[in-house]
Motif scaffolding. Structure first.
Motif, short mmCIF file in Angstrom:
data_model
loop_
_atom_site.label_atom_id
_atom_site.label_comp_id
_atom_site.label_asym_id
_atom_site.label_seq_id
_atom_site.Cartn_x
_atom_site.Cartn_y
_atom_site.Cartn_z
N SER A 1 -9.23 -18.73 -25.21
CA SER A 1 -10.58 -18.61 -25.76
C SER A 1 -11.52 -18.00 -24.73
O SER A 1 -11.19 -17.93 -23.54
N LEU A 2 -12.68 -17.59 -25.21
CA LEU A 2 -13.76 -17.13 -24.34
C LEU A 2 -14.86 -18.18 -24.28
O LEU A 2 -15.01 -18.98 -25.20
N ASN A 3 -15.62 -18.16 -23.21
CA ASN A 3 -16.85 -18.93 -23.17
C ASN A 3 -17.73 -18.52 -24.36
O ASN A 3 -17.73 -17.36 -24.78
N VAL A 4 -18.48 -19.47 -24.91
CA VAL A 4 -19.25 -19.19 -26.13
C VAL A 4 -20.23 -18.04 -25.93
O VAL A 4 -20.48 -17.24 -26.86
N ALA A 5 -20.79 -17.89 -24.73
CA ALA A 5 -21.72 -16.79 -24.49
C ALA A 5 -21.00 -15.45 -24.52
O ALA A 5 -21.49 -14.47 -25.10
N ALA A 6 -19.81 -15.38 -23.90
CA ALA A 6 -19.02 -14.15 -23.92
C ALA A 6 -18.56 -13.84 -25.34
O ALA A 6 -18.61 -12.68 -25.79
N ALA A 7 -18.13 -14.87 -26.06
CA ALA A 7 -17.68 -14.68 -27.44
C ALA A 7 -18.82 -14.16 -28.32
O ALA A 7 -18.61 -13.33 -29.21
N SER A 8 -20.02 -14.64 -28.05
CA SER A 8 -21.16 -14.19 -28.86
C SER A 8 -21.39 -12.70 -28.70
O SER A 8 -21.68 -12.00 -29.69
#
Length: 284
Positions: A261-268
């Motif tokens: 997974s990615l960090n939520v900020a990166a995923a955003s």
């Protein structure tokens, strides 16, 4: 003339905002009309002023007043006002605030009345919903990506960190003052009522989640949707199962090299870039 005041009494009540009040105390939930927040760095302060926030005072590292062009430009906006500008040497301010000031400047500003989420959906095609994203650094980074990558507004569930927290607004580079945002009503049952509300406003709900039964993020079906609400969950745990089950689409960002997974900020940033193309006005 500027109202510059050298700090010589650390116990002065005017300095409580910077030295002794927590972020929660500044919000002042019992009396929100008197709520304050702190913006850090000239760029962030400038964007807050541009958005109409009213300054209460500023705290500036002494040498920045003469040596930093960005700082001087902000201070020029205080010319002819009675806004106190407290100043001291770097070591003094670091000791007083407990951290090193970014670009040597803080500004306390009055909060504005919160926007009503029910009136924010009209005329918007791509919106973001943050579900219990509690880390202010992530909230700020998500706002920066949302503003840069064609999102029209951000909605936050009550469990999210406040976008006006000092760290959140600093990490966002002041974009929290540029993109509309609102907290969802604490009386609203999330996710059931919230997703139903978004659907009533014409949005298809997209859950960003680590599931196998998902739609590819670059699926043309998503880009053809007129209105999308992109829902992102808290760090680690992700979205609630009830949220995912209630959405129209579940989307997972493909990973490689065994990364799960990615960090939520990166995923955003990835999600906004891909899903915001329908709403893009710039070149691709």
């Amino acid at each position: 003339m500027l109202n510059i005041l050298e700090i010589n009494d650390f116990s002065a009540p005017e300095l409580d905002i910077y030295a002794r009040r927590t972020e929660a105390q500044l919000i002042n939930k019992d009396n929100p009309e008197a709520g304050l927040f702190i913006a850090e760095s000239p760029k962030v302060i400038g964007r807050a002023l541009d958005a109409g926030y009213i300054p209460v005072s500023a705290l500036v590292e002494k040498h920045q007043i003469k040596e930093n062009e960005e700082t001087r430009q902000i201070l020029e906006r205080f010319e002819g006002t009675d806004v106190p500008i407290f100043t001291a040497e770097f070591e003094v301010l670091t000791k007083m605030t407990g951290f090193k000031l970014t670009r040597g400047m803080l500004c306390a500003l009055k909060r504005q009345p919160l926007m009503d989420y029910q009136n924010m959906c009209e005329g918007k095609d791509r919106i973001v919903i943050l579900e219990n994203v509690m880390n202010p650094t992530n909230v700020g980074a998500i706002f920066r990506s949302a503003a840069a990558l064609n999102m029209d507004a951000v909605f936050l569930t009550p469990g999210c960190s406040d976008p006006l927290y000092r760290r959140a607004s600093r990490v966002s580079m002041g974009t929290v003052f540029q993109i509309p945002w609102a907290f969802l009503d604490e009386q609203m049952l999330w996710p059931e009522d919230g997703i139903a509300f978004l659907r009533e406003q014409g949005f298809k709900n997209v859950a960003m989640a680590l599931r196998n039964d998902t739609v590819n993020i670059d699926d043309p079906v998503l880009q053809k949707e007129e209105k999308l609400a992109i829902i992102l969950g808290t760090e680690g745990e992700g979205l609630l199962t009830e949220t995912i089950d209630g959405c129209d689409y579940t989307v997972k960002i493909p990973m490689s090299h065994g990364v799960d997974s990615l960090n939520v900020a990166a995923a955003s940033a990835v999600a906004f870039w891909e899903l915001g193309k329908h709403n893009s006005t710039g070149g691709e």
